[in-house]
Scaffold this active site. Structure first.
Site, short mmCIF file in Angstrom:
data_model
loop_
_atom_site.label_atom_id
_atom_site.label_comp_id
_atom_site.label_asym_id
_atom_site.label_seq_id
_atom_site.Cartn_x
_atom_site.Cartn_y
_atom_site.Cartn_z
N SER A 1 1.00 -1.21 -0.33
CA SER A 1 -0.13 -0.28 -0.06
C SER A 1 0.82 1.47 -0.19
CB SER A 1 -1.17 0.17 1.46
OG SER A 1 -2.33 -1.08 1.08
N SER B 1 -9.85 1.23 2.86
CA SER B 1 -11.05 1.08 1.66
C SER B 1 -10.08 0.23 0.50
CB SER B 1 -11.88 1.58 0.90
OG SER B 1 -12.54 0.29 -0.39
N ASN B 2 -9.14 -0.14 -0.03
CA ASN B 2 -8.65 -0.73 -1.39
C ASN B 2 -8.99 -0.07 -2.42
OD1 ASN B 2 -5.07 -1.30 -0.46
ND2 ASN B 2 -6.88 -3.02 0.66
#
Length: 363
Positions: A87, A183-184
Site C-alpha cells: 500500500s 478501503s483498497n
C-alpha cells in the site's frame, strides 16, 4: 507481520500492540546496536524470515538486516534488496493526482463522476477517495486471501474494472464523508482517475512524474510480471501444513492500491522529495498531510501520526502476500525510516520490536 493487501505495519497499529511508553524526545542519534537488536528480535520471534531497514538520523545513515533471504539456504538478506511495497503504492498514486490538481486538471472536492461518469456513487468526491472516507466497500475483503485459497488465484490477471465491480456490487459502508474506513477500492478509483486525466496508463504517469525525475531506477509498477527482478529475499507462508514460496504472484490483484516494487533506498529518496515539496506545489503540499475530525490520522494517501514521545511522523505502511513494509519520516525529513520484512512459515508478534525501532529512530 501481516500478509494482506492493507497497510499492515503502521505506527498506529503496532504501537497499539504495546503497553509500555516511549522515551522522551531528545537530540541523540539512533543507536545502530539497538536497531540491530530489534531487527534480530523480529526474525528470532518468527514474525519474519528476513528483514531489512534503512535509517537516516541527521547526518547518520545506515542499513541493517537480519534473518535470511531463503528458507532452506544461508543467503543473507540483501541490504539493497527489492520488495513488494504493497500500500505504499497509494502515496505515489495520490502524489500524481495532487500534481494534476495543482495543474488545474482535477478538483479534489468535485464528484468522481464528473471525470468518470457512472463509475461510483455520485456523492463520492476525489478527496474522499484519497482519504478513505468514500464509504466504498473494500474489495479485498471479498477475495480468497487465505494461503490455501490464494494459491488458486495467485497468477490470475485482474483488471481494475473487475476489482471495482466486486466493491460496487456491495452497498456503501457509510454515507460518503461521514466516516473513515481503509478501503483498497478507493485507490482502484484513484488509478482510473489518473488514467482518465492523463490519457495514459496510471503506471506511465507514475513513471514519468515521479520515478524518472527522482531517478528511482529500482522502483517499478510490475503489472502482470510475477517476478521480482534484481536482488531480493524470498517469502513464504504455510499451505496444507507445509511451507510454500509466495514470492511470485501476479500483483494486478492490488493494482494502483498496492502493486509496486521498490527498495529502501528508493523509498527514502521518494519520501525526502515529497517532504521537501519537490513533487508538489505549496497548496497541494498542504493538502496531502491534511487530516480531519473524520480522518484524524490519514491525509490524502499519507498516514500522519504523532508518537507518544511527541514526534510527528508521516508515511505509509504496506502489505501484500509475503511482504510487509514501512515508510516513515518526520515532516522535515531529518529522521527517516524504511523497513521491509519477508514472511516465513512461522508466526510471531513484531509489536514490541517495532516499537523499539520507532523509539530509537524518532524519539
Amino acid at each position: 507481520m501481516g500478509i494482506r493487501l492493507v497497510a499492515t505495519v503502521t505506527a498506529a497499529s503496532l504501537l497499539a500492540l504495546t503497553t509500555g511508553g516511549v522515551a522522551s524526545a531528545d537530540t541523540s542519534s539512533a543507536d545502530r546496536k539497538v536497531i540491530q537488536q530489534a531487527l534480530d528480535q523480529i526474525t528470532q520471534s518468527g514474525a519474519a524470515l528476513g528483514v531489512q531497514a534503512r535509517v537516516v538520523d541527521g547526518r547518520q545513515r545506515f542499513t541493517a538486516t537480519s534473518g535470511k533471504a531463503d528458507l532452506n539456504g544461508t543467503r543473507p538478506v540483501p541490504d539493497d534488496g527489492r520488495f513488494r511495497v504493497g500500500s505504499i503504492t497509494k502515496t505515489f498514486v495520490s502524489t500524481v493526482l495532487l500534481q494534476l490538481a495543482g495543474e488545474g486538471k482535477v478538483d479534489l472536492d468535485a464528484p468522481v463522476v464528473r471525470y468518470l461518469p457512472g463509475l461510483v456513487d455520485q456523492r463520492i468526491t476525489v478527496r474522499q477517495v484519497l482519504q478513505h472516507t468514500s464509504g466504498l466497500f473494500n474489495y479485498t475483503n471479498a477475495l480468497p486471501l487465505s494461503p490455501e485459497e490464494f494459491e488458486k488465484i495467485r497468477y490470475k490477471h485482474w483488471s481494475p474494472q473487475e476489482l471495482l465491480a466486486i466493491a460496487t456490487a456491495k452497498p456503501l459502508d457509510f454515507d460518503p464523508g461521514t466516516q473513515w474506513n481503509y478501503s483498497n477500492t478507493n485507490y482502484v478509483v484513484a488509478g482510473l482517475l489518473v488514467e482518465k486525466l492523463t490519457g495514459k496508463p496510471y503506471e506511465k504517469a507514475v513513471e514519468q512524474r515521479i520515478l524518472k525525475p527522482l531517478r528511482l531506477k529500482d522502483t517499478e509498477v510490475p503489472g502482470d510480471n510475477v517476478n521480482i527482478n534484481g536482488p531480493h529475499s524470498r517469502a513464504y507462508w504455510t499451505v496444507a501444513g507445509k511451507p510454500s514460496d509466495i514470492t511470485r504472484i501476479n500483483p494486478s490483484v492490488a493494482w494502483a492500491a498496492g502493486e509496486m516494487i521498490s527498495t529502501t533506498r528508493d523509498l527514502d529518496t521518494f519520501i525526502t522529495a515529497l517532504s521537501s515539496g519537490r513533487l508538489l506545489k505549496p497548496a497541494q503540499q498542504a493538502e496531502i498531510s491534511k487530516t480531519t475530525a473524520v480522518s484524524p490520522q490519514y491525509g490524502l494517501g499519507l498516514q500522519v501520526e504523532t508518537l507518544p514521545c511527541g514526534t510527528k511522523v508521516w508515511g505509509h505502511g504496506g502489505g501484500i502476500p509475503g511482504y510487509s513494509s514501512q515508510l516513515l519520516s518526520t515532516p522535515d525529513s531529518k529522521k527517516r525510516f524504511e523497513l521491509n520484512a519477508t514472511s516465513g512459515p512461522t508466526e510471531g508478534d513484531p509489536g514490541e520490536a517495532f516499537n523499539k525501532l520507532l523509539t530509537e529512530v524518532f524519539c
